[in-house]
Motif scaffolding. Structure first.
Motif, mmCIF file in Angstrom:
data_model
loop_
_atom_site.group_PDB
_atom_site.id
_atom_site.type_symbol
_atom_site.label_atom_id
_atom_site.label_comp_id
_atom_site.label_asym_id
_atom_site.label_seq_id
_atom_site.Cartn_x
_atom_site.Cartn_y
_atom_site.Cartn_z
ATOM 1 N N ASP A 220 0.817 -1.225 0.000
ATOM 2 C CA ASP A 220 0.000 0.000 0.000
ATOM 3 C C ASP A 220 0.849 1.273 0.000
ATOM 4 O O ASP A 220 0.301 2.383 -0.014
ATOM 5 C CB ASP A 220 -0.963 0.007 1.185
ATOM 6 N N ASP A 223 -0.105 3.381 -2.821
ATOM 7 C CA ASP A 223 -1.366 4.119 -2.764
ATOM 8 C C ASP A 223 -1.144 5.583 -2.385
ATOM 9 O O ASP A 223 -1.947 6.457 -2.753
ATOM 10 C CB ASP A 223 -2.317 3.460 -1.759
ATOM 11 N N ASP A 290 -2.922 -3.287 3.141
ATOM 12 C CA ASP A 290 -4.322 -3.308 2.736
ATOM 13 C C ASP A 290 -4.735 -4.735 2.372
ATOM 14 O O ASP A 290 -3.983 -5.459 1.714
ATOM 15 C CB ASP A 290 -4.510 -2.377 1.531
#
Length: 504
Positions: A220, A223, A290
């Motif tokens: 993640d 992200d 995640d």
């Protein structure tokens, strides 16, 4: 008659007469010669009468005098130059200066100036374009040679030079300006000067994110780049590049932007800050990776060796496409303007852009707030109230509306190049089919089926009742739909009122 003449014949006869005539002739000639010698050869002036008394008859002849007559002027430098050896100068003209008497010409040979390039050499090095910055610094961004005059003329605007007729006139044109609009060369040129630099920018950030993710063993990490990387790219294209490459100050680069482009930067920044906060807060709250990335591929020993090419780099390419509406107008302003099918600025388009962004931003903020409030209750039911009663993923819909507003805002600036439409399309594809609602619901169904069958059944009912992304016809009666639309309309009216009050 005298007696010697009358009686001379008695003593000498005729012979005597002939002798006398001869004597008379000789005497006459002798007398004439003497007279001729006595006649003065000079005028009667006194200096000529008495020159012998003073030795004048010993003066040089006229030819000798003529040889001594000076051939130069009577100036002192000519009369006395032989005192200093001036009569020994062979060819003074060769030593005369051929330049002006200025100091830079008189002393240039002291510093090697006589070895400077010739006029022809200098003219070849002189610039043959204007002194404008776009001509002086164009080679910084492109190794191509200048276009011929006839081809360049085709790319020049045919309208007036007023600012309202020069979309993008506040930007510093780059190499892409030389691309002929509306042609294959224009598309390839924009890919080279706008898409590829953006891809390089995001790829560099992906390398950093990949290093952090591999070190922390969390996928993640990428992200965080989705919002922050795109915002950074927009500000670099609009402010950073002019400051670094064109020598402008930050205030000068900001002042050079039009109101539409300043509003575009502000909108992109607001979108990015909200999304970055959401990603960061969820990541910190979880304390682990995640669940979307907990896949079977993650368990493979060579996962991280492939992750950069299978996960990080593809998202860098997607970000480059999504960011086109807010990077292309800054990286290639003139090419974007020339390629726009609607070069005139549009007030209606501007208002639509403000409405769409305000609606989408409000929808995303309210959806995040309502979801967080529902999770704090630790309820075992799905959140189906508020804006979550409009669609199953209102936060994704709000994100899509924000990105849809960017091309309208670019259109209002007269720079709606067809490539800018790629941005919201790529964002929509990503949200729907790659990393958005579809993938999120697959993970929810898998988890709920194992941990909470009742919630899984509720999710199936929710999917049948509400659309995932776009509101259905039945939502016309939904008060939350009209409330969000009212927020968007209020934003457009307020922005237009403020502009009208402040004036041009």
């Amino acid at each position: 008659m005298a007696e010697h003449d009358r009686l001379g014949g008695w003593f000498r006869g005729s012979k005597a007469d002939k002798a006398d005539k001869a004597d008379k002739a000789d005497k006459t000639n002798t007398t004439q010669d003497k007279v001729q010698e006595a006649v003065p050869k000079t005028p009667g002036a006194e200096q000529d009468h008495y020159e012998r008394s003073l030795g004048g008859d010993k003066l040089p002849s006229g030819d000798k005098v003529n040889e001594r007559v000076p051939r130069s002027s009577g100036a002192e430098q000519d009369r006395y130059d032989r005192w200093f050896g001036g009569d020994k100068l062979d060819n003074i003209e060769k030593r005369l200066p051929k330049t002006s008497g200025a100091e830079q010409d008189r002393y240039e040979h002291w510093f090697g100036g006589d070895k400077l390039p010739s006029r022809a050499d200098i003219e070849r090095r002189l610039p043959h374009t204007s002194g404008a910055e776009q001509d002086r610094y164009a080679h910084w961004f492109s190794g191509e040679k200048d276009l011929p005059a006839d081809e360049l003329n085709k790319s020049l605007p045919q309208g007036s030079t007023a600012e309202q007729d020069r979309p993008g006139s506040h930007f510093k044109p780059g190499p892409a300006n030389a691309i002929k609009p509306g042609s294959t060369a224009s598309t390839l040129g924009l890919l080279r000067h706008a898409v590829l630099p953006s891809f390089g920018f995001h790829s560099g950030l992906s390398v950093i994110a990949y290093g952090v993710g591999r070190y922390t063993n969390r996928v993640d990490a990428k992200d965080f780049l989705w919002p922050s990387g795109q915002v950074a790219n927009a500000w670099w294209s609009a402010i950073g590049a002019p400051v670094v490459y064109d020598g402008l100050s930050i205030s000068e680069a900001w002042t050079a932007l039009t109101y539409d482009h300043k509003l575009l930067l502000a909108a992109v920044s607001a979108w990015g800050i909200r999304l970055f906060y959401r990603v960061a807060s969820h990541s910190l709250r979880r304390g682990k990776d995640d669940p979307r990335y907990e896949t079977n591929a993650r368990k493979q020993p060579d996962f991280w060796n492939k992750a950069f090419f299978t996960m990080f780099l593809p998202e860098a390419l997607m970000q480059s496409l999504v960011s086109l509406p807010f990077t292309l107008p800054f990286r290639a302003p003139a090419a974007a303007a020339f390629g726009s099918p609607f070069p005139e600025a549009s007030t209606i388009s501007h208002s639509i852009a403000v409405f769409l962004f305000t609606t989408g931003y409000a929808l995303g903020v309210i959806a995040d707030y309502q979801l967080e409030a529902h999770n704090r209750k630790e309820s075992k039911e799905l959140n189906r109230d508020g804006v979550w009663s409009i669609v199953r993923h209102p936060n994704y819909l709000g994100d899509a509306l924000c990105h849809l507003s960017f091309p309208f805002l670019v259109y209002s600036a007269g720079q709606l190049h067809p490539l800018t439409i790629v941005g919201p399309i790529a964002n929509y594809i990503f949200l729907r089919f790659i990393g958005g609602d579809k993938k999120n619901e697959e993970i929810q169904e898998k988890r709920y089926s194992k941990e909470n069958p009742a919630k899984y059944q509720e999710l199936q009912q929710y999917k049948q009742a509400k659309n995932s992304f776009w509101p259905g016809p039945g939502e016309v009666a939904n008060k939350w739909l009209w409330a969000i639309a009212a927020v968007g309309a209020s934003g457009a009216i307020l922005e237009r009122s403020v502009l009208t009050y402040l004036g041009p």
